[in-house]
Write a protein that holds these residues in place. Structure first.
Motif, mmCIF file in Angstrom:
data_model
loop_
_atom_site.group_PDB
_atom_site.id
_atom_site.type_symbol
_atom_site.label_atom_id
_atom_site.label_comp_id
_atom_site.label_asym_id
_atom_site.label_seq_id
_atom_site.Cartn_x
_atom_site.Cartn_y
_atom_site.Cartn_z
ATOM 1 N N ARG A 149 -13.130 -2.319 0.661
ATOM 2 C CA ARG A 149 -13.710 -1.601 -0.476
ATOM 3 C C ARG A 149 -13.974 -0.147 -0.115
ATOM 4 O O ARG A 149 -13.915 0.734 -0.976
ATOM 5 C CB ARG A 149 -15.012 -2.279 -0.932
ATOM 6 C CG ARG A 149 -14.810 -3.522 -1.773
ATOM 7 C CD ARG A 149 -16.021 -3.827 -2.632
ATOM 8 N NE ARG A 149 -17.225 -4.072 -1.838
ATOM 9 C CZ ARG A 149 -17.573 -5.249 -1.361
ATOM 10 N NH1 ARG A 149 -16.811 -6.314 -1.578
ATOM 11 N NH2 ARG A 149 -18.682 -5.376 -0.671
ATOM 12 N N TYR A 150 -14.258 0.086 1.137
ATOM 13 C CA TYR A 150 -14.514 1.441 1.594
ATOM 14 C C TYR A 150 -13.243 2.155 2.048
ATOM 15 O O TYR A 150 -13.086 3.360 1.830
ATOM 16 C CB TYR A 150 -15.523 1.424 2.748
ATOM 17 C CG TYR A 150 -16.947 1.177 2.325
ATOM 18 C CD1 TYR A 150 -17.783 2.239 1.998
ATOM 19 C CD2 TYR A 150 -17.455 -0.115 2.243
ATOM 20 C CE1 TYR A 150 -19.096 2.017 1.597
ATOM 21 C CE2 TYR A 150 -18.768 -0.347 1.846
ATOM 22 C CZ TYR A 150 -19.585 0.724 1.527
ATOM 23 O OH TYR A 150 -20.882 0.504 1.123
ATOM 24 N N PHE A 151 -12.367 1.414 2.695
ATOM 25 C CA PHE A 151 -11.143 1.999 3.252
ATOM 26 C C PHE A 151 -9.949 1.131 2.861
ATOM 27 O O PHE A 151 -9.778 0.041 3.418
ATOM 28 C CB PHE A 151 -11.237 2.102 4.780
ATOM 29 C CG PHE A 151 -12.315 3.031 5.259
ATOM 30 C CD1 PHE A 151 -12.097 4.399 5.312
ATOM 31 C CD2 PHE A 151 -13.554 2.538 5.639
ATOM 32 C CE1 PHE A 151 -13.085 5.264 5.752
ATOM 33 C CE2 PHE A 151 -14.552 3.391 6.079
ATOM 34 C CZ PHE A 151 -14.322 4.761 6.135
ATOM 35 N N PRO A 152 -9.136 1.591 1.916
ATOM 36 C CA PRO A 152 -8.011 0.775 1.432
ATOM 37 C C PRO A 152 -6.985 0.428 2.502
ATOM 38 O O PRO A 152 -6.326 -0.599 2.411
ATOM 39 C CB PRO A 152 -7.387 1.655 0.339
ATOM 40 C CG PRO A 152 -8.483 2.567 -0.093
ATOM 41 C CD PRO A 152 -9.281 2.831 1.151
ATOM 42 N N THR A 153 -6.828 1.290 3.511
ATOM 43 C CA THR A 153 -5.855 1.028 4.561
ATOM 44 C C THR A 153 -6.497 1.233 5.928
ATOM 45 O O THR A 153 -7.521 1.925 6.066
ATOM 46 C CB THR A 153 -4.625 1.962 4.470
ATOM 47 O OG1 THR A 153 -5.007 3.286 4.874
ATOM 48 C CG2 THR A 153 -4.061 1.991 3.060
ATOM 49 N N LYS A 154 -5.881 0.671 6.929
ATOM 50 C CA LYS A 154 -6.349 0.845 8.307
ATOM 51 C C LYS A 154 -6.308 2.313 8.706
ATOM 52 O O LYS A 154 -7.211 2.811 9.398
ATOM 53 C CB LYS A 154 -5.465 -0.007 9.230
ATOM 54 C CG LYS A 154 -5.855 -0.037 10.692
ATOM 55 C CD LYS A 154 -4.910 -0.961 11.455
ATOM 56 C CE LYS A 154 -5.129 -0.913 12.945
ATOM 57 N NZ LYS A 154 -4.162 -1.771 13.688
ATOM 58 N N GLU A 155 -5.285 3.022 8.278
ATOM 59 C CA GLU A 155 -5.144 4.440 8.622
ATOM 60 C C GLU A 155 -6.297 5.269 8.061
ATOM 61 O O GLU A 155 -6.733 6.250 8.680
ATOM 62 C CB GLU A 155 -3.810 4.985 8.106
ATOM 63 C CG GLU A 155 -2.584 4.521 8.871
ATOM 64 C CD GLU A 155 -2.167 3.095 8.526
ATOM 65 O OE1 GLU A 155 -1.327 2.532 9.246
ATOM 66 O OE2 GLU A 155 -2.678 2.553 7.522
ATOM 67 N N ASP A 156 -6.805 4.877 6.892
ATOM 68 C CA ASP A 156 -7.886 5.645 6.278
ATOM 69 C C ASP A 156 -9.161 5.619 7.113
ATOM 70 O O ASP A 156 -9.997 6.521 7.002
ATOM 71 C CB ASP A 156 -8.183 5.118 4.873
ATOM 72 C CG ASP A 156 -7.097 5.472 3.883
ATOM 73 O OD1 ASP A 156 -6.471 6.540 4.051
ATOM 74 O OD2 ASP A 156 -6.864 4.688 2.946
#
Length: 221
Positions: free
Chosen positions: A57-64
Protein backbone atom coordinates in the motif's frame (compact mmCIF):
# COMPACT_ATOMS: atom_id res chain seq x y z
CA UNK A 1 -13.48 21.30 9.98
CA UNK A 2 -12.79 21.74 13.74
CA UNK A 3 -9.44 21.83 15.53
CA UNK A 4 -9.76 18.25 16.79
CA UNK A 5 -10.23 16.97 13.24
CA UNK A 6 -7.24 19.01 12.04
CA UNK A 7 -5.07 17.53 14.78
CA UNK A 8 -6.23 14.00 13.97
CA UNK A 9 -5.50 14.51 10.27
CA UNK A 10 -2.06 15.89 11.12
CA UNK A 11 -1.30 12.91 13.35
CA UNK A 12 -2.34 10.46 10.62
CA UNK A 13 -0.08 12.20 8.11
CA UNK A 14 2.87 12.09 10.51
CA UNK A 15 2.32 8.39 11.18
CA UNK A 16 2.03 7.73 7.47
CA UNK A 17 5.31 9.57 6.80
CA UNK A 18 7.01 7.69 9.64
CA UNK A 19 5.84 4.39 8.18
CA UNK A 20 7.13 5.37 4.75
CA UNK A 21 10.52 6.20 6.22
CA UNK A 22 10.70 3.07 8.37
CA UNK A 23 9.85 0.74 5.49
CA UNK A 24 12.29 2.43 3.13
CA UNK A 25 15.16 2.56 5.62
CA UNK A 26 14.61 -1.09 6.62
CA UNK A 27 14.65 -2.18 2.99
CA UNK A 28 17.73 -0.16 2.06
CA UNK A 29 19.66 -1.52 5.04
CA UNK A 30 18.86 -5.08 3.94
CA UNK A 31 19.72 -4.32 0.30
CA UNK A 32 23.07 -2.83 1.27
CA UNK A 33 23.85 -5.82 3.46
CA UNK A 34 22.83 -8.60 1.09
CA UNK A 35 22.12 -7.13 -2.34
CA UNK A 36 18.89 -5.96 -3.94
CA UNK A 37 18.06 -9.20 -5.72
CA UNK A 38 18.71 -11.39 -2.67
CA UNK A 39 16.18 -9.72 -0.38
CA UNK A 40 12.49 -10.53 -0.77
CA UNK A 41 9.58 -8.22 -0.09
CA UNK A 42 8.35 -10.71 2.52
CA UNK A 43 11.66 -10.38 4.39
CA UNK A 44 11.41 -6.60 4.33
CA UNK A 45 7.83 -6.67 5.63
CA UNK A 46 8.82 -9.06 8.42
CA UNK A 47 11.81 -6.93 9.43
CA UNK A 48 9.62 -3.81 9.51
CA UNK A 49 6.88 -5.70 11.37
CA UNK A 50 4.14 -5.09 8.82
CA UNK A 51 2.23 -7.35 6.46
CA UNK A 52 3.07 -7.60 2.75
CA UNK A 53 -0.26 -6.01 1.77
CA UNK A 54 0.53 -3.07 4.06
CA UNK A 55 3.97 -2.69 2.52
CA UNK A 56 2.52 -2.68 -1.00
CA UNK A 57 0.00 0.00 0.00
CA UNK A 58 2.93 2.27 0.64
CA UNK A 59 5.30 1.05 -2.06
CA UNK A 60 3.79 -0.51 -5.21
CA UNK A 61 7.10 -2.06 -6.27
CA UNK A 62 10.27 -3.28 -4.60
CA UNK A 63 12.26 -0.64 -6.48
CA UNK A 64 10.13 2.14 -4.99
CA UNK A 65 11.45 1.23 -1.55
CA UNK A 66 14.83 2.56 -2.68
CA UNK A 67 13.70 5.41 -4.90
CA UNK A 68 11.48 6.79 -2.15
CA UNK A 69 14.52 8.93 -1.31
CA UNK A 70 14.07 10.69 -4.64
CA UNK A 71 10.35 11.30 -4.24
CA UNK A 72 10.78 14.77 -2.73
CA UNK A 73 13.09 15.74 -5.60
CA UNK A 74 10.75 14.64 -8.40
CA UNK A 75 9.21 18.09 -8.88
CA UNK A 76 12.09 20.04 -7.34
CA UNK A 77 13.15 21.74 -10.56
CA UNK A 78 9.56 22.73 -11.30
CA UNK A 79 9.20 24.17 -7.80
CA UNK A 80 12.40 26.17 -8.21
CA UNK A 81 11.09 27.69 -11.45
CA UNK A 82 7.64 28.40 -10.04
CA UNK A 83 9.02 29.92 -6.86
CA UNK A 84 11.76 32.02 -8.45
CA UNK A 85 11.16 35.69 -7.75
CA UNK A 86 10.87 37.74 -10.89
CA UNK A 87 11.07 34.72 -13.19
CA UNK A 88 9.34 35.82 -16.35
CA UNK A 89 11.27 33.97 -19.01
CA UNK A 90 13.07 30.71 -19.66
CA UNK A 91 16.41 32.46 -19.08
CA UNK A 92 15.24 33.70 -15.67
CA UNK A 93 14.15 30.16 -14.82
CA UNK A 94 17.49 28.76 -15.97
CA UNK A 95 19.35 31.23 -13.78
CA UNK A 96 17.26 30.13 -10.79
CA UNK A 97 18.00 26.47 -11.53
CA UNK A 98 21.73 27.12 -11.89
CA UNK A 99 21.76 28.99 -8.58
CA UNK A 100 19.85 26.16 -6.93
CA UNK A 101 22.29 23.55 -8.26
CA UNK A 102 25.28 25.65 -7.16
CA UNK A 103 23.77 25.95 -3.69
CA UNK A 104 23.36 22.17 -3.66
CA UNK A 105 27.05 21.76 -4.43
CA UNK A 106 27.92 24.06 -1.54
CA UNK A 107 25.65 22.03 0.79
CA UNK A 108 27.05 18.73 -0.49
CA UNK A 109 23.51 17.73 -1.43
CA UNK A 110 23.65 14.03 -2.44
CA UNK A 111 21.43 14.81 -5.43
CA UNK A 112 24.34 16.75 -6.97
CA UNK A 113 26.62 13.72 -6.60
CA UNK A 114 29.05 15.83 -4.55
CA UNK A 115 28.92 13.94 -1.26
CA UNK A 116 31.55 11.56 0.07
CA UNK A 117 29.70 10.34 3.15
CA UNK A 118 30.18 6.52 3.15
CA UNK A 119 26.44 5.98 3.57
CA UNK A 120 25.67 8.13 0.54
CA UNK A 121 28.33 6.35 -1.52
CA UNK A 122 26.91 2.98 -0.52
CA UNK A 123 23.41 4.09 -1.54
CA UNK A 124 24.61 5.40 -4.91
CA UNK A 125 26.51 2.15 -5.45
CA UNK A 126 23.30 0.22 -4.78
CA UNK A 127 21.30 2.44 -7.13
CA UNK A 128 23.67 2.58 -10.09
CA UNK A 129 24.72 -1.04 -9.67
CA UNK A 130 21.19 -2.45 -9.94
CA UNK A 131 19.67 -2.39 -13.46
CA UNK A 132 16.05 -2.46 -12.29
CA UNK A 133 16.69 0.52 -10.01
CA UNK A 134 18.36 2.46 -12.83
CA UNK A 135 15.35 1.77 -15.04
CA UNK A 136 12.97 2.89 -12.32
CA UNK A 137 15.03 6.03 -11.75
CA UNK A 138 14.46 7.01 -15.37
CA UNK A 139 10.71 6.87 -14.74
CA UNK A 140 11.21 9.42 -11.95
CA UNK A 141 13.31 11.49 -14.33
CA UNK A 142 10.57 11.51 -16.96
CA UNK A 143 8.06 12.77 -14.41
CA UNK A 144 10.53 15.44 -13.32
CA UNK A 145 10.88 16.54 -16.95
CA UNK A 146 7.11 16.70 -17.37
CA UNK A 147 6.68 18.83 -14.24
CA UNK A 148 9.50 21.16 -15.30
CA UNK A 149 8.06 21.46 -18.82
CA UNK A 150 4.75 22.52 -17.29
CA UNK A 151 6.46 25.16 -15.15
CA UNK A 152 8.45 26.49 -18.11
CA UNK A 153 5.36 26.50 -20.32
CA UNK A 154 3.49 28.54 -17.73
CA UNK A 155 6.18 31.24 -17.94
CA UNK A 156 5.78 31.64 -21.67
CA UNK A 157 8.51 32.89 -23.91
CA UNK A 158 10.05 29.48 -24.52
CA UNK A 159 10.80 29.09 -28.25
CA UNK A 160 8.60 26.41 -29.77
CA UNK A 161 5.69 26.61 -27.36
CA UNK A 162 4.78 23.43 -25.50
CA UNK A 163 7.17 21.29 -27.56
CA UNK A 164 9.93 23.81 -26.90
CA UNK A 165 9.17 23.68 -23.17
CA UNK A 166 9.44 19.89 -23.22
CA UNK A 167 12.72 20.04 -25.14
CA UNK A 168 14.13 22.62 -22.74
CA UNK A 169 13.06 20.59 -19.71
CA UNK A 170 14.65 17.45 -21.12
CA UNK A 171 17.91 19.29 -21.74
CA UNK A 172 17.96 20.82 -18.26
CA UNK A 173 17.27 17.54 -16.50
CA UNK A 174 19.89 15.80 -18.64
CA UNK A 175 22.53 18.40 -17.76
CA UNK A 176 21.77 18.05 -14.05
CA UNK A 177 21.98 14.27 -14.32
CA UNK A 178 25.30 14.29 -16.18
CA UNK A 179 26.81 16.76 -13.71
CA UNK A 180 25.71 14.64 -10.75
CA UNK A 181 26.93 11.39 -12.33
CA UNK A 182 30.35 12.89 -13.07
CA UNK A 183 30.71 14.10 -9.48
CA UNK A 184 29.66 10.72 -8.13
CA UNK A 185 31.99 8.86 -10.52
CA UNK A 186 35.03 10.78 -9.31
CA UNK A 187 34.13 10.43 -5.65
CA UNK A 188 33.42 6.71 -6.09
CA UNK A 189 36.90 6.42 -7.59
CA UNK A 190 38.40 7.77 -4.37
CA UNK A 191 38.50 11.57 -4.66
CA UNK A 192 37.14 13.68 -1.82
CA UNK A 193 34.18 16.02 -2.22
CA UNK A 194 36.45 18.95 -1.37
CA UNK A 195 38.83 18.02 -4.19
CA UNK A 196 36.04 17.56 -6.74
CA UNK A 197 34.04 20.66 -5.83
CA UNK A 198 36.02 23.32 -7.79
CA UNK A 199 35.74 21.26 -10.98
CA UNK A 200 32.08 20.58 -10.22
CA UNK A 201 31.38 24.31 -10.02
CA UNK A 202 33.14 24.92 -13.33
CA UNK A 203 31.31 22.02 -14.97
CA UNK A 204 27.98 23.39 -13.75
CA UNK A 205 28.81 26.79 -15.22
CA UNK A 206 29.68 25.10 -18.51
CA UNK A 207 26.53 22.98 -18.59
CA UNK A 208 24.13 25.74 -17.68
CA UNK A 209 26.00 28.13 -19.98
CA UNK A 210 25.35 25.83 -22.93
CA UNK A 211 21.69 25.69 -21.95
CA UNK A 212 21.58 29.47 -21.70
CA UNK A 213 23.05 29.84 -25.22
CA UNK A 214 20.37 27.54 -26.56
CA UNK A 215 17.47 29.30 -24.82
CA UNK A 216 18.59 32.85 -25.57
CA UNK A 217 16.52 34.64 -28.22
CA UNK A 218 18.10 33.80 -31.54
CA UNK A 219 20.45 31.38 -29.82
CA UNK A 220 21.48 27.95 -31.01
CA UNK A 221 19.04 25.10 -30.39
Amino acid sequence: MDETTDMADGLRERKKRQTYERLSETAIALFLERGFEKVSVAEIAAAAEVSKPTLFRYFPTKEDLVLHRFADHEDEAARVVTGARGAGSALDALHALHTHFADGLARRDPVTGLNDDPRVLAFHGLLYGTPSLVARAYAYQRRSEAALAGALGALGGVPGGSVGARLAAGQIVAVQRVLAEENWRRIAAGESADRVRPDAVVAAELGFGQLRDGLAPGGRS
